[in-house]
Motif scaffolding. Structure first.
Motif, PDB file in Angstrom:
ATOM      1  N   TYR A 149      91.774  21.346  67.215  1.00  0.00           N
ATOM      2  CA  TYR A 149      91.410  21.519  65.809  1.00  0.00           C
ATOM      3  C   TYR A 149      92.360  20.778  64.864  1.00  0.00           C
ATOM      4  O   TYR A 149      91.935  20.056  63.970  1.00  0.00           O
ATOM      5  CB  TYR A 149      91.387  23.007  65.436  1.00  0.00           C
TER       6      TYR A 149
ATOM      7  N   ARG B  21      91.508  15.063  57.924  1.00  0.00           N
ATOM      8  CA  ARG B  21      90.702  15.408  56.745  1.00  0.00           C
ATOM      9  C   ARG B  21      91.561  15.646  55.507  1.00  0.00           C
ATOM     10  O   ARG B  21      91.051  16.029  54.465  1.00  0.00           O
ATOM     11  CB  ARG B  21      89.874  16.672  57.024  1.00  0.00           C
TER      12      ARG B  21
ATOM     13  N   GLY C 138      89.778  19.222  44.274  1.00  0.00           N
ATOM     14  CA  GLY C 138      89.314  17.963  44.837  1.00  0.00           C
ATOM     15  C   GLY C 138      89.698  17.830  46.302  1.00  0.00           C
ATOM     16  O   GLY C 138      88.882  17.410  47.142  1.00  0.00           O
TER      17      GLY C 138
ATOM     18  N   TRP D 233      90.337  20.325  48.226  1.00  0.00           N
ATOM     19  CA  TRP D 233      89.593  21.352  48.963  1.00  0.00           C
ATOM     20  C   TRP D 233      88.202  20.841  49.324  1.00  0.00           C
ATOM     21  O   TRP D 233      87.770  20.942  50.473  1.00  0.00           O
ATOM     22  CB  TRP D 233      89.487  22.642  48.142  1.00  0.00           C
ATOM     23  N   TRP D 234      87.480  20.293  48.318  1.00  0.00           N
ATOM     24  CA  TRP D 234      86.132  19.789  48.609  1.00  0.00           C
ATOM     25  C   TRP D 234      86.175  18.625  49.598  1.00  0.00           C
ATOM     26  O   TRP D 234      85.273  18.464  50.428  1.00  0.00           O
ATOM     27  CB  TRP D 234      85.440  19.356  47.317  1.00  0.00           C
TER      28      TRP D 234
ATOM     29  N   GLN E  36      88.178  18.128  52.184  1.00  0.00           N
ATOM     30  CA  GLN E  36      88.207  18.595  53.573  1.00  0.00           C
ATOM     31  C   GLN E  36      86.932  19.332  53.937  1.00  0.00           C
ATOM     32  O   GLN E  36      86.438  19.235  55.065  1.00  0.00           O
ATOM     33  CB  GLN E  36      89.460  19.442  53.843  1.00  0.00           C
ATOM     34  N   ALA E  37      86.370  20.069  52.973  1.00  0.00           N
ATOM     35  CA  ALA E  37      85.191  20.880  53.280  1.00  0.00           C
ATOM     36  C   ALA E  37      83.988  20.005  53.608  1.00  0.00           C
ATOM     37  O   ALA E  37      83.262  20.268  54.571  1.00  0.00           O
ATOM     38  CB  ALA E  37      84.870  21.804  52.109  1.00  0.00           C
TER      39      ALA E  37
ATOM     40  N   SER F 250      84.436  18.397  57.101  1.00  0.00           N
ATOM     41  CA  SER F 250      84.289  19.294  58.255  1.00  0.00           C
ATOM     42  C   SER F 250      82.857  19.787  58.398  1.00  0.00           C
ATOM     43  O   SER F 250      82.356  19.985  59.504  1.00  0.00           O
ATOM     44  CB  SER F 250      85.243  20.484  58.139  1.00  0.00           C
ATOM     45  N   ARG F 251      82.174  19.959  57.267  1.00  0.00           N
ATOM     46  CA  ARG F 251      80.824  20.549  57.284  1.00  0.00           C
ATOM     47  C   ARG F 251      79.841  19.705  58.069  1.00  0.00           C
ATOM     48  O   ARG F 251      78.922  20.227  58.679  1.00  0.00           O
ATOM     49  CB  ARG F 251      80.350  20.723  55.840  1.00  0.00           C
ATOM     50  N   TYR F 252      80.038  18.409  58.033  1.00  0.00           N
ATOM     51  CA  TYR F 252      79.070  17.525  58.682  1.00  0.00           C
ATOM     52  C   TYR F 252      79.663  16.871  59.929  1.00  0.00           C
ATOM     53  O   TYR F 252      79.171  15.847  60.374  1.00  0.00           O
ATOM     54  CB  TYR F 252      78.553  16.506  57.660  1.00  0.00           C
TER      55      TYR F 252
ATOM     56  N   VAL G 108      83.679  20.107  64.649  1.00  0.00           N
ATOM     57  CA  VAL G 108      84.334  21.277  64.061  1.00  0.00           C
ATOM     58  C   VAL G 108      83.593  22.550  64.472  1.00  0.00           C
ATOM     59  O   VAL G 108      84.215  23.525  64.933  1.00  0.00           O
ATOM     60  CB  VAL G 108      84.411  21.142  62.532  1.00  0.00           C
ATOM     61  N   GLU G 109      82.298  22.530  64.309  1.00  0.00           N
ATOM     62  CA  GLU G 109      81.518  23.704  64.724  1.00  0.00           C
ATOM     63  C   GLU G 109      81.671  23.937  66.225  1.00  0.00           C
ATOM     64  O   GLU G 109      81.781  25.090  66.685  1.00  0.00           O
ATOM     65  CB  GLU G 109      80.045  23.495  64.358  1.00  0.00           C
TER      66      GLU G 109
ATOM     67  N   TRP H  35      84.948  25.819  67.028  1.00  0.00           N
ATOM     68  CA  TRP H  35      84.933  27.267  66.794  1.00  0.00           C
ATOM     69  C   TRP H  35      84.092  27.980  67.850  1.00  0.00           C
ATOM     70  O   TRP H  35      84.410  29.108  68.257  1.00  0.00           O
ATOM     71  CB  TRP H  35      84.443  27.581  65.378  1.00  0.00           C
TER      72      TRP H  35
ATOM     73  N   ARG I  25      88.752  33.477  57.139  1.00  0.00           N
ATOM     74  CA  ARG I  25      89.375  32.304  56.507  1.00  0.00           C
ATOM     75  C   ARG I  25      89.432  32.571  55.014  1.00  0.00           C
ATOM     76  O   ARG I  25      88.437  32.966  54.404  1.00  0.00           O
ATOM     77  CB  ARG I  25      88.588  31.032  56.818  1.00  0.00           C
TER      78      ARG I  25
ATOM     79  N   PHE J 141      90.941  31.315  51.045  1.00  0.00           N
ATOM     80  CA  PHE J 141      91.400  30.207  50.208  1.00  0.00           C
ATOM     81  C   PHE J 141      92.127  30.802  49.016  1.00  0.00           C
ATOM     82  O   PHE J 141      91.592  31.677  48.324  1.00  0.00           O
ATOM     83  CB  PHE J 141      90.203  29.370  49.733  1.00  0.00           C
TER      84      PHE J 141
END
Lengths: 203, 114
Positions: free
Chosen positions: B29, B36, B68, B70-71, B73-74, B77-79, B83-84, B87, B99, B101
């Motif tokens: 991970y 990221r 900025g 935060w978004w 990295q998000a 990781s989301r796409y 990452v999925e 987990w 988790r 923030f």
């Protein structure tokens, strides 16, 4: 009230005529603004007094979209849901619509909590002037969309600034959308679209 | 906005599996998280001994700069299917997790009045 959102992807040459055709069918329609995510090229929003009015109008809407040679249309039909109007008659603002699909395994058990937290966003983010959260009655396109979350802002700055930057969004609400968070329930495929209709659509 | 945002993984390991979990987290991970833009702040093991029959809690804290960061990295990781997948792979080693923030208290006013 029945509401319909159509987010249409079509060649650039067809968009002007498509927008005009959807307006002629009593919709609010406008080009989707830059920065959208899977938001289509033309956004249209219709309001119908009841289901029979919607059923009567839908064939002409579909025909207009087909005539434009649309390559995709993400759409959702929805009722009143939960809503509030803080700025009635906001004609020169920016409308934003989010189509989402809460289809993760724990979604059904967590939906009430998710929806309760979503409708608190305008309390913490006053740049959201008018809003509605509703479950989809019918939907189509990339996914079977389950919810519509729409807002009106005074200008694009309200969406790009406070809405995106406020911690209630990224540190609270976003965990429902985040595969890294145990509360994740919303498919990562979304339609995030926004447009300037030049007319109030939420209040 | 350049406040330090903390991303906190609060993970209760399955009994006796905390070392395996931390090793997996570090190798599968953390490298991508660093890529990221996340900065590893600290790893805390509680209690500070490895339990065999009971659960250790791992508190792993990352930082990013402002909403900025935060978004940034998000969205990455989301796409990222890896990452999925991580987990899912780690799930048998985890009893429960959350988790969070957050920020330093001194930054709350600036962050919440945007």
């Amino acid at each position: 009230m029945f509401n319909l959102i159509c987010l249409v992807s079509a060649d650039e040459a067809a968009r002007t005529d498509l927008t005009a055709a959807l307006k002629a069918l009593n919709g609010a329609a406008a080009p989707v603004m830059e920065g959208n995510f899977n938001g289509g090229d033309v956004a249209a929003r219709f309001a119908f007094a009841d289901e029979s009015a919607y059923r009567a109008a839908r064939p002409a809407i579909d025909a207009a979209i087909a005539a434009a040679g649309a390559v995709q249309c993400n759409w959702a039909l929805f009722g009143n849901g939960q809503s509030a109007v803080g700025a009635p008659g906001l004609a020169d603002g920016v409308w934003r619509g989010l189509l989402l699909c809460a289809d993760r395994p724990q979604a059904t058990a967590r939906l009430a909590e998710f929806e309760a937290e979503m409708v608190l966003m305008p309390k913490y983010i006053p740049a959201i002037r008018n809003w509605r959260l509703a479950s989809a009655i019918e939907s189509g396109g990339d996914l079977p969309w389950t919810h519509v979350w729409e807002q009106e802002y005074a200008d694009i700055g309200g969406l790009m600034g406070p809405y995106m930057l406020h911690p209630y969004h990224w540190a609270v609400i976003d965990r429902w959308f985040d595969p890294e968070c145990p509360d994740w329930i919303v498919n990562t495929r979304l339609c995030h679209s926004f447009a300037a209709f030049g007319a109030p659509v939420l209040g | 906005m350049d406040q330090t945002i903390f991303i906190i993984d609060d993970i209760v390991a399955a009994p006796g599996r905390a070392r395996d979990l931390l090793e997996l987290y570090r190798t599968r991970y953390a490298p991508a998280a660093l890529a990221r833009g996340m900065v590893l702040d600290r790893e805390i093991v509680a209690p500070p001994m490895w339990l065999d029959e009971l659960s250790n809690r791992l508190l792993i804290t990352w930082t990013v700069t402002g909403p900025g960061g935060w978004w940034g990295q998000a969205v990455q990781s989301r796409y990222d299917p890896a990452v999925e997948a991580f987990w899912a792979e780690a799930a048998p080693l985890i009893a429960s997790r959350a988790r969070y923030f957050g920020s330093a208290e001194a930054d709350v006013e600036a962050l919440s009045h945007v």
